[in-house]
Each structure stands twice: as structure tokens, then as C-alpha cells.
Design a protein around this motif. Structure first.
Motif, mmCIF file in Angstrom:
data_model
loop_
_atom_site.group_PDB
_atom_site.id
_atom_site.type_symbol
_atom_site.label_atom_id
_atom_site.label_comp_id
_atom_site.label_asym_id
_atom_site.label_seq_id
_atom_site.Cartn_x
_atom_site.Cartn_y
_atom_site.Cartn_z
ATOM 1 N N ASP A 144 31.701 30.238 46.841
ATOM 2 C CA ASP A 144 30.259 30.071 46.651
ATOM 3 C C ASP A 144 29.480 31.314 47.054
ATOM 4 N N GLY A 145 30.158 32.302 47.584
ATOM 5 C CA GLY A 145 29.543 33.568 47.947
ATOM 6 C C GLY A 145 30.412 34.304 48.944
ATOM 7 N N ILE A 146 30.104 35.562 49.168
ATOM 8 C CA ILE A 146 30.833 36.361 50.147
ATOM 9 C C ILE A 146 29.840 37.082 51.052
ATOM 10 N N ALA A 147 30.247 37.301 52.286
ATOM 11 C CA ALA A 147 29.432 38.061 53.233
ATOM 12 C C ALA A 147 30.222 39.293 53.669
ATOM 13 N N THR A 148 31.121 39.123 54.639
ATOM 14 C CA THR A 148 31.963 40.254 55.057
ATOM 15 C C THR A 148 33.095 40.509 54.072
ATOM 16 N N GLY A 149 33.495 39.475 53.333
ATOM 17 C CA GLY A 149 34.602 39.606 52.381
ATOM 18 C C GLY A 149 35.970 39.355 52.980
ATOM 19 N N ALA A 150 36.042 39.044 54.285
ATOM 20 C CA ALA A 150 37.341 38.869 54.951
ATOM 21 C C ALA A 150 38.135 37.721 54.334
ATOM 22 N N SER A 151 37.480 36.589 54.084
ATOM 23 C CA SER A 151 38.184 35.439 53.513
ATOM 24 C C SER A 151 38.696 35.740 52.113
ATOM 25 N N MET A 152 37.856 36.364 51.299
ATOM 26 C CA MET A 152 38.277 36.678 49.942
ATOM 27 C C MET A 152 39.393 37.720 49.935
ATOM 28 N N GLY A 163 52.914 37.068 42.579
ATOM 29 C CA GLY A 163 53.226 37.750 41.335
ATOM 30 C C GLY A 163 52.351 37.444 40.139
ATOM 31 N N PRO A 164 51.022 37.294 40.313
ATOM 32 C CA PRO A 164 50.180 37.095 39.131
ATOM 33 C C PRO A 164 50.072 38.375 38.317
ATOM 34 N N SER A 165 49.692 38.236 37.054
ATOM 35 C CA SER A 165 49.504 39.428 36.231
ATOM 36 C C SER A 165 48.190 40.121 36.563
ATOM 37 N N ALA A 166 47.197 39.363 37.041
ATOM 38 C CA ALA A 166 45.909 39.943 37.436
ATOM 39 C C ALA A 166 45.211 38.999 38.406
ATOM 40 N N VAL A 167 44.399 39.566 39.285
ATOM 41 C CA VAL A 167 43.588 38.790 40.226
ATOM 42 C C VAL A 167 42.131 39.148 40.000
ATOM 43 N N VAL A 168 41.330 38.131 39.724
ATOM 44 C CA VAL A 168 39.903 38.308 39.458
ATOM 45 C C VAL A 168 39.113 37.608 40.558
ATOM 46 N N VAL A 169 38.119 38.273 41.097
ATOM 47 C CA VAL A 169 37.208 37.678 42.073
ATOM 48 C C VAL A 169 35.917 37.326 41.354
#
Length: 225
Positions: A144-152, A163-169
Motif C-alpha cells: 500500500d506504500g513504501i517509506a524506508t523501503g526496508a520491507s520491500m 528464480g523468477p524471470s523478473a521482479v516488479v515493484v
């Protein structure tokens, strides 16, 4: 790797009615991933799941939950000194830990406590069902949002291990600096709203209630494809 292509300032000061509306707006910025059989949407529990459901529905993609727990500073739990994720991924803010004098014992206590809570929530949301396979998938991580980004960041690194082909945030709101930092780790970053005077995720929502376990279970049981 460069994930800068999805960053936008077009709605720098937008306020969303609630997480569902934020997910609808976010889905419009993810149309290039629609109707692909290799896409998997993961909502970071708990607040990311109500955003992720309309995203998954709009893209015609399956939805699952991904668990990340913030490691709060002793006596100041709202400040993240790191995060841990499903699968055992851990990210530590070493400079913050050093500056605040957090001991190894305090760090280990936080990891043990949050690991227990992470496992409890996994059982509550998924029961005995295993997580979906991520290998060779384009995984879209939604919060729902990011602040420091540590969790993401913890989520990105934990998902990479499968092993995903791509990771999207994909997030409705976050500070410009954090969105740019995450773009160095993810293959694509869609940060729909980046207020220059960012203070907290909740400032971008009229309704920012605490999401319950029951809400998460209900959304996970609602079809998206």
C-alpha cells in the motif's frame, strides 16, 4: 539491472479514497503485464493485499500473499532497523543499527519475535497450502506504500531466491528517493505517487484503517482470473 522505466510523478500529490481505489489506479499503470500467463501478483501482508487484489483482477493474474515483517528498533518499534520475509530473507540497516547502538542480542530478539509472527500469519492466511511457484514467473510485488523501503527490499531479495524471470515493484505512494533506490534492485518499479514532501504512507489515503487477518483471507479467496 535498471528498473527506472515505471517511475512517474504525474500524480505527485494524489490522495486515494482507500486501498481498493489505489489498486485500481496502480493497475492502469501496469497494463503492459495484462493477460500474460507468466505473471503472478503478490500482496505484502497485510496492507498490500487490498491493493494487490484489484491489480491481479485487472491483469488477469493469480494473487497470493507474501509475508514481510519489519524489525523495529527497541523502544521505538515504528522505526525499521531491518525486515525479514517469507523464505528467511533478512535485510538489516547496518548504519542505523550502529548509530543507535543496537546490540546483537537485541537484534536476535527482534528476529525471533517477528519470525514467530510471520509464521503465525502464514498459517492464518494459507493454512497448509504451500506458496505458489515463482520460478520463471514475472512477480509483481504490491504494497500500500513504501517509506524506508526496508520491507520491500527484503521481499525483492527473498523472491529472487526462488528464480523468477523478473521482479516488479508496484506501490501507490512512496518518497522519490526510496522508489529510485528500489529501482536498482527490481527489474521495474511503478510508484504511482511520489509526493515531494512525503511524510508517511497514510497521508496518501482518506481511509487507511488497519487491515485485519479476516480481510486478507477474504480477498485471497476471491477469484481474480
Amino acid at each position: 539491472m535498471s528498473g527506472m522505466r515505471g517511475l512517474t510523478r504525474r500524480s505527485a500529490r494524489r490522495v486515494f479514497r482507500d486501498r481498493r481505489e489505489a489498486g485500481d489506479v496502480l493497475a492502469q499503470k501496469l497494463v503492459s503485464y495484462r493477460d500474460r500467463n507468466d505473471v503472478l501478483v503478490l500482496g505484502l501482508a497485510r496492507g498490500g493485499v487490498p491493493v494487490a487484489w484489484p491489480v491481479a483482477r485487472a491483469l488477469g493474474a493469480p494473487l497470493d500473499v507474501f509475508l514481510v515483517r519489519k524489525l523495529g528498533v527497541p523502544q521505538w518499534q515504528e522505526l525499521a532497523m531491518g525486515a525479514l520475509a517469507s523464505g528467511g530473507g533478512v535485510v538489516i540497516n547496518d548504519s542505523l543499527v550502529r548509530s543507535l547502538g543496537v546490540s546483537d542480542e537485541q537484534m536476535q530478539d527482534a528476529i525471533v519475535r517477528e519470525t514467530d509472527e510471520l509464521h503465525r500469519r502464514e498459517r492464518a492466511y494459507r493454512g497448509d497450502l504451500p506458496p505458489v511457484e515463482m520460478a520463471n514467473k514475472t512477480v509483481i510485488l504490491v504494497d500500500d506504500g513504501i517509506a524506508t523501503g526496508a520491507s520491500m527490499l527484503a521481499a525483492i531479495r527473498a523472491v529472487r531466491a526462488d528464480g523468477p524471470s523478473a521482479v516488479v515493484v508496484a506501490v501507490p505512494v512512496g518518497p522519490p528517493s526510496t522508489c529510485r533506490e528500489l529501482a536498482t534492485e527490481a527489474d521495474d518499479v511503478v510508484c504511482a505517487t511520489m509526493p515531494p514532501g512525503f511524510e508517511a504512507v497514510g497521508q496518501a489515503y482518506e481511509d487507511f484503517h488497519q487491515v485485519t487477518d479476516d480481510e486478507v483471507r477474504e480477498l485471497l479467496g476471491a477469484p481474480t482470473v
